[in-house]
Design a protein around this motif. Structure first.
Motif, PDB file in Angstrom:
ATOM      1  N   LEU A  71      37.456  41.713  46.329  1.00 31.46           N
ATOM      2  CA  LEU A  71      38.163  42.984  46.229  1.00 31.46           C
ATOM      3  C   LEU A  71      37.595  43.849  45.118  1.00 31.46           C
ATOM      4  O   LEU A  71      37.439  45.067  45.264  1.00 31.46           O
ATOM      5  CB  LEU A  71      39.657  42.740  45.989  1.00 31.46           C
ATOM      6  N   ILE A  72      37.285  43.225  43.983  1.00 30.92           N
ATOM      7  CA  ILE A  72      36.705  43.963  42.868  1.00 30.92           C
ATOM      8  C   ILE A  72      35.323  44.503  43.247  1.00 30.92           C
ATOM      9  O   ILE A  72      34.997  45.675  42.993  1.00 30.92           O
ATOM     10  CB  ILE A  72      36.611  43.071  41.617  1.00 30.92           C
ATOM     11  N   GLN A  73      34.499  43.654  43.871  1.00 29.62           N
ATOM     12  CA  GLN A  73      33.171  44.086  44.297  1.00 29.62           C
ATOM     13  C   GLN A  73      33.265  45.221  45.321  1.00 29.62           C
ATOM     14  O   GLN A  73      32.543  46.220  45.226  1.00 29.62           O
ATOM     15  CB  GLN A  73      32.407  42.903  44.907  1.00 29.62           C
ATOM     16  N   ALA A  74      34.160  45.062  46.296  1.00 27.69           N
ATOM     17  CA  ALA A  74      34.301  46.072  47.338  1.00 27.69           C
ATOM     18  C   ALA A  74      34.761  47.405  46.757  1.00 27.69           C
ATOM     19  O   ALA A  74      34.334  48.469  47.219  1.00 27.69           O
ATOM     20  CB  ALA A  74      35.289  45.592  48.396  1.00 27.69           C
ATOM     21  N   SER A  75      35.616  47.363  45.742  1.00 26.35           N
ATOM     22  CA  SER A  75      36.076  48.588  45.100  1.00 26.35           C
ATOM     23  C   SER A  75      34.905  49.319  44.439  1.00 26.35           C
ATOM     24  O   SER A  75      34.822  50.549  44.469  1.00 26.35           O
ATOM     25  CB  SER A  75      37.156  48.274  44.051  1.00 26.35           C
ATOM     26  N   GLY A  76      33.994  48.546  43.853  1.00 30.49           N
ATOM     27  CA  GLY A  76      32.802  49.151  43.259  1.00 30.49           C
ATOM     28  C   GLY A  76      31.915  49.795  44.316  1.00 30.49           C
ATOM     29  O   GLY A  76      31.378  50.893  44.112  1.00 30.49           O
ATOM     30  N   PHE A  77      31.766  49.107  45.464  1.00 35.28           N
ATOM     31  CA  PHE A  77      30.985  49.686  46.553  1.00 35.28           C
ATOM     32  C   PHE A  77      31.627  50.980  47.050  1.00 35.28           C
ATOM     33  O   PHE A  77      30.929  51.948  47.378  1.00 35.28           O
ATOM     34  CB  PHE A  77      30.881  48.697  47.717  1.00 35.28           C
ATOM     35  N   ALA A  78      32.959  50.987  47.134  1.00 35.89           N
ATOM     36  CA  ALA A  78      33.662  52.186  47.604  1.00 35.89           C
ATOM     37  C   ALA A  78      33.441  53.352  46.650  1.00 35.89           C
ATOM     38  O   ALA A  78      33.244  54.493  47.080  1.00 35.89           O
ATOM     39  CB  ALA A  78      35.153  51.888  47.757  1.00 35.89           C
TER      40      ALA A  78
END
Length: 243
Positions: A71-78
């Motif tokens: 979730l943290i990684q995906a938030s950075g990608f977003a």
């Protein structure tokens, strides 16, 4: 690290068998139960693995920690995608793509609790535990009202091809962006959303968890993804040359 209290209902498993969102039970996915709990006087979604699928105390903890990391990684990608789209003149409604990470955390009970599946002779209706394992993941509880119906943009083995509306094309372009950004090492999958700016995700990444289908699924996406006008506008790469 801090000690705090979270209120979790008991007897919610009696409603899980019939799939009725009642008594604290809110739903389940391929691997996890979702329970409505209360933290700091606010409703939250509490997630734990499903024992009947062979989960253990250790595997539950490992999967939830990995999911929190994702979730943290995906938030950075977003965030990087939102900035890229903005620079390219692509207007995204609201605050842009956003994942369900605000105020999320992984918690562990101080005292051990009975864990694992029930004896075979007992039924799920007789399970009155509030928690199935001592580790849990908490994320914001997304409320659903009105005529809203959740939309699934891609699955673990379903390549996103959503040319019918702007939101679908945006999500397909986002998945393309993540692959380019990570040079083909990460792939976001099982994308589904509450609306056009808030999405719940799983990820396909080597050794990332039981849901991971590995490099073959990433290569499959590279081969079958068809760039839409958003991909073109933000100048995403040719995936056939990346994977």
């Amino acid at each position: 690290m801090e000690e705090c209290t979270i209120d979790v209902p008991r007897n919610w498993r009696r409603f899980a068998k019939g799939g009725v969102p009642k008594g604290g039970y809110r739903g389940k996915g391929s691997f996890k139960y979702c329970i409505e709990a209360r933290y700091n006087a606010k409703p939250v979604a509490l997630l734990q693995c499903i024992p009947e699928l062979g989960s253990t105390t250790e595997s539950n903890r490992n999967l939830l920690l990995k999911e929190f990391e994702i979730l943290i990684q995906a938030s950075g990608f977003a965030e990087s995608f939102n900035e890229r789209a903005k620079l390219a003149g692509v207007s995204i409604p609201g605050s842009g793509l956003k994942f369900n990470i605000t105020d999320a955390f992984v918690g562990t009970t101080i005292l051990p609790i009975p864990s694992g599946g029930l004896p075979m002779e007992e039924s799920i209706e007789n399970d009155d535990r509030s928690l199935l394992y001592n580790t849990f993941l908490v994320v914001p509880l997304l409320t659903i009202s009105g005529l809203y119906q959740e939309k699934k943009f891609s699955g673990n083995s379903m390549i996103g091809c959503n040319d019918d509306d702007f939101a679908g094309k945006l999500i397909d372009a986002f998945a393309h962006h993540v692959l380019e950004h990570t040079k083909g090492e990460y792939m976001l999958a099982d994308l589904q959303g509450k609306d056009t700016v808030t999405f719940l995700i799983d990820i396909l990444l080597t050794d990332s968890g039981d849901w991971d289908r590995g490099i073959e699924e990433i290569q499959k996406f590279c081969q079958k993804h068809h760039c839409n006008d958003i991909c073109t506008q933000i100048q995403l790469c040719d995936l056939s040359k990346l994977c």
